[in-house]
Design a protein around this motif. Sequence first.
Motif, PDB file in Angstrom:
ATOM      1  N   ALA A 102     -20.718  -1.115  11.911  1.00 23.92           N
ATOM      2  CA  ALA A 102     -19.539  -1.889  11.520  1.00 23.92           C
ATOM      3  C   ALA A 102     -19.948  -3.247  10.957  1.00 23.92           C
ATOM      4  N   GLN A 103     -20.944  -3.887  11.581  1.00 25.32           N
ATOM      5  CA  GLN A 103     -21.413  -5.179  11.086  1.00 25.32           C
ATOM      6  C   GLN A 103     -22.173  -5.024   9.779  1.00 25.32           C
ATOM      7  N   MET A 104     -22.995  -3.991   9.687  1.00 24.69           N
ATOM      8  CA  MET A 104     -23.703  -3.725   8.434  1.00 24.69           C
ATOM      9  C   MET A 104     -22.708  -3.556   7.297  1.00 24.69           C
ATOM     10  N   THR A 105     -21.677  -2.763   7.545  1.00 25.41           N
ATOM     11  CA  THR A 105     -20.668  -2.513   6.528  1.00 25.41           C
ATOM     12  C   THR A 105     -19.888  -3.778   6.199  1.00 25.41           C
ATOM     13  N   GLY A 106     -19.576  -4.579   7.221  1.00 27.34           N
ATOM     14  CA  GLY A 106     -18.845  -5.817   6.981  1.00 27.34           C
ATOM     15  C   GLY A 106     -19.594  -6.761   6.060  1.00 27.34           C
ATOM     16  N   LEU A 107     -20.895  -6.897   6.294  1.00 30.68           N
ATOM     17  CA  LEU A 107     -21.702  -7.780   5.462  1.00 30.68           C
ATOM     18  C   LEU A 107     -21.776  -7.268   4.025  1.00 30.68           C
ATOM     19  N   LEU A 108     -22.000  -5.970   3.868  1.00 33.69           N
ATOM     20  CA  LEU A 108     -22.099  -5.414   2.520  1.00 33.69           C
ATOM     21  C   LEU A 108     -20.747  -5.426   1.813  1.00 33.69           C
ATOM     22  N   ASN A 109     -19.672  -5.186   2.536  1.00 30.95           N
ATOM     23  CA  ASN A 109     -18.352  -5.267   1.919  1.00 30.95           C
ATOM     24  C   ASN A 109     -18.028  -6.689   1.460  1.00 30.95           C
ATOM     25  N   ALA A 110     -18.485  -7.681   2.230  1.00 30.27           N
ATOM     26  CA  ALA A 110     -18.294  -9.069   1.798  1.00 30.27           C
ATOM     27  C   ALA A 110     -18.998  -9.306   0.467  1.00 30.27           C
ATOM     28  N   ALA A 111     -20.220  -8.776   0.343  1.00 29.73           N
ATOM     29  CA  ALA A 111     -20.959  -8.911  -0.911  1.00 29.73           C
ATOM     30  C   ALA A 111     -20.254  -8.166  -2.042  1.00 29.73           C
ATOM     31  N   TYR A 112     -19.785  -6.975  -1.749  1.00 28.57           N
ATOM     32  CA  TYR A 112     -19.063  -6.188  -2.752  1.00 28.57           C
ATOM     33  C   TYR A 112     -17.838  -6.954  -3.247  1.00 28.57           C
ATOM     34  N   ASP A 113     -17.048  -7.451  -2.301  1.00 27.99           N
ATOM     35  CA  ASP A 113     -15.785  -8.088  -2.670  1.00 27.99           C
ATOM     36  C   ASP A 113     -15.985  -9.372  -3.461  1.00 27.99           C
ATOM     37  N   MET A 114     -16.998 -10.156  -3.104  1.00 30.94           N
ATOM     38  CA  MET A 114     -17.248 -11.374  -3.862  1.00 30.94           C
ATOM     39  C   MET A 114     -17.794 -11.069  -5.252  1.00 30.94           C
ATOM     40  N   SER A 115     -18.602 -10.016  -5.372  1.00 33.44           N
ATOM     41  CA  SER A 115     -19.064  -9.602  -6.699  1.00 33.44           C
ATOM     42  C   SER A 115     -17.877  -9.234  -7.576  1.00 33.44           C
ATOM     43  N   LYS A 116     -16.948  -8.480  -7.003  1.00 35.24           N
ATOM     44  CA  LYS A 116     -15.769  -8.058  -7.758  1.00 35.24           C
ATOM     45  C   LYS A 116     -14.836  -9.226  -8.057  1.00 35.24           C
ATOM     46  N   HIS A 117     -14.802 -10.193  -7.166  1.00 34.43           N
ATOM     47  CA  HIS A 117     -13.933 -11.343  -7.380  1.00 34.43           C
ATOM     48  C   HIS A 117     -14.359 -12.127  -8.611  1.00 34.43           C
ATOM     49  N   ARG A 122     -19.917   4.780   4.599  1.00 35.62           N
ATOM     50  CA  ARG A 122     -18.630   5.369   4.211  1.00 35.62           C
ATOM     51  C   ARG A 122     -17.667   5.441   5.395  1.00 35.62           C
ATOM     52  N   ASP A 123     -18.159   5.884   6.533  1.00 34.07           N
ATOM     53  CA  ASP A 123     -17.287   6.095   7.688  1.00 34.07           C
ATOM     54  C   ASP A 123     -16.758   4.793   8.275  1.00 34.07           C
ATOM     55  N   ASN A 124     -17.412   3.674   7.932  1.00 35.95           N
ATOM     56  CA  ASN A 124     -16.937   2.367   8.396  1.00 35.95           C
ATOM     57  C   ASN A 124     -16.205   1.590   7.297  1.00 35.95           C
ATOM     58  N   GLY A 125     -15.833   2.295   6.253  1.00 37.83           N
ATOM     59  CA  GLY A 125     -15.040   1.673   5.196  1.00 37.83           C
ATOM     60  C   GLY A 125     -15.838   0.996   4.108  1.00 37.83           C
ATOM     61  N   GLY A 126     -17.100   1.348   3.958  1.00 38.16           N
ATOM     62  CA  GLY A 126     -17.944   0.734   2.949  1.00 38.16           C
ATOM     63  C   GLY A 126     -17.475   1.022   1.535  1.00 38.16           C
ATOM     64  N   ARG A 127     -17.620   0.028   0.680  1.00 35.04           N
ATOM     65  CA  ARG A 127     -17.193   0.136  -0.712  1.00 35.04           C
ATOM     66  C   ARG A 127     -18.417   0.049  -1.625  1.00 35.04           C
ATOM     67  N   TRP A 128     -18.495   0.978  -2.550  1.00 32.98           N
ATOM     68  CA  TRP A 128     -19.539   0.941  -3.572  1.00 32.98           C
ATOM     69  C   TRP A 128     -19.118   1.824  -4.734  1.00 32.98           C
ATOM     70  N   ASP A 129     -19.707   1.589  -5.893  1.00 27.84           N
ATOM     71  CA  ASP A 129     -19.347   2.317  -7.111  1.00 27.84           C
ATOM     72  C   ASP A 129     -20.443   3.263  -7.568  1.00 27.84           C
ATOM     73  N   ILE A 130     -21.697   2.896  -7.324  1.00 31.06           N
ATOM     74  CA  ILE A 130     -22.858   3.670  -7.759  1.00 31.06           C
ATOM     75  C   ILE A 130     -23.859   3.684  -6.612  1.00 31.06           C
ATOM     76  N   THR A 131     -24.525   4.806  -6.432  1.00 27.82           N
ATOM     77  CA  THR A 131     -25.610   4.883  -5.453  1.00 27.82           C
ATOM     78  C   THR A 131     -26.936   4.683  -6.179  1.00 27.82           C
ATOM     79  N   GLY A 132     -27.612   3.578  -5.897  1.00 31.14           N
ATOM     80  CA  GLY A 132     -28.923   3.316  -6.469  1.00 31.14           C
ATOM     81  C   GLY A 132     -30.011   3.913  -5.593  1.00 31.14           C
ATOM     82  N   LEU A 133     -31.023   4.480  -6.220  1.00 32.35           N
ATOM     83  CA  LEU A 133     -32.100   5.145  -5.493  1.00 32.35           C
ATOM     84  C   LEU A 133     -33.457   4.720  -6.040  1.00 32.35           C
ATOM     85  N   SER A 134     -34.412   4.477  -5.135  1.00 27.09           N
ATOM     86  CA  SER A 134     -35.808   4.228  -5.514  1.00 27.09           C
ATOM     87  C   SER A 134     -36.597   5.513  -5.334  1.00 27.09           C
TER      88      SER A 134
END
Length: 348
Positions: free
Chosen positions: A198-213, A241-253
């Motif tokens: 939940a915390q991992m997702t919260g941090l990444l969602n914050a990054a997602y939302d500010m990027s979109k803003h 995904r199960d914790n509500g994570g938002r993303w548009d593309i999956t990047g892979l190395s």
Amino acid sequence: MTDKETDVPIRLRRRAVLLGAATGAGALALGANAVLAPPAHAAAFVKGADISWLPQMEANGYYWNNSAGQRQDLFTILKGYGITAISLRTWVNPSSDRANGHCSIEETAQLAVRCKNAGLQVLLGFHFGDTWNSVGVQNPPAAWAGMTYSQMLDAMYDYVYHSCNVIKYYGVTPAWVKIGNETNSGICKPTGSISRPAQMTGLLNAAYDMSKHVFPSTPVLVHLAQPQNLASVQNFLNAYRDNGGRWDITGLSSYGQGGNVAPIVANMQTIQTGYGKPIMQVEYGGPVGKPTQVRDSLRGFITGIRGFGGLGTFFWEPEGYPSFNNYNSSAWDEASRRPTVAMDGFFA
């Protein structure tokens, strides 16, 4: 720094966004359209390279010849191989170490301008650390290390919002923003560890939302390593995904070579199909001493990924030389300063 369009201090703008989330006023009060990326499949297949070392290499006297042995601007050489995009990493409070530092948002923005002026798209990649983060290392910036989750969440909002506005101020709109680097085990550990989804997702969602803003139409990537280990990638994506994570593309190395390429491409297709998000190979490379193998493997990735509708492939620091940070996975011969045949893989 303030938003140049509204002249409202960043912290106040961020508080307004947080208030929208707390009151349920849509997707962080950004409006329904703000979190939707344009159809990524419509774009041409992307061939790219990460050249974040370029300014430090130039400052230390390095240069590059083209295949004819003539010294030439690196951007011009890369474009000759069909490269249309450049990936640039950025760190929070980096040192001045020539290979493991630099890449502050100001430096990254200045390099992004050079990319734009050369007619190349930019992938902006956040590591959320002061130096390298990767599949085996996910250390927070030193300034964040003692924070509670709530404090780190605030720091994430501020940092990504500020950083995106710096890029915007320099006149660059990234084609993509990547939140985190090879985050299989989470980010900013232990606070954002995958064991605290939940915390991992919260941090990444914050990054997602500010990027979109700041860049509403720019697709945002999460980034996982080693798709040959399918379970590791799925473990992250399921938790996110199960914790509500938002993303548009999956990047892979993937740095797979030879006979390993085909099964890795098959796993990439499984990931794309399973999560309904297009994939992009954001890192590739191979032994500088085996350029033919690296060329053929690059061709295999490009043709395979393009074949199932993936978005693109990036070579990680093809311009690097072994004498710079002992880097041995480039596509340039240091003795002649010419590109090796590995770069011919981009002609696939």
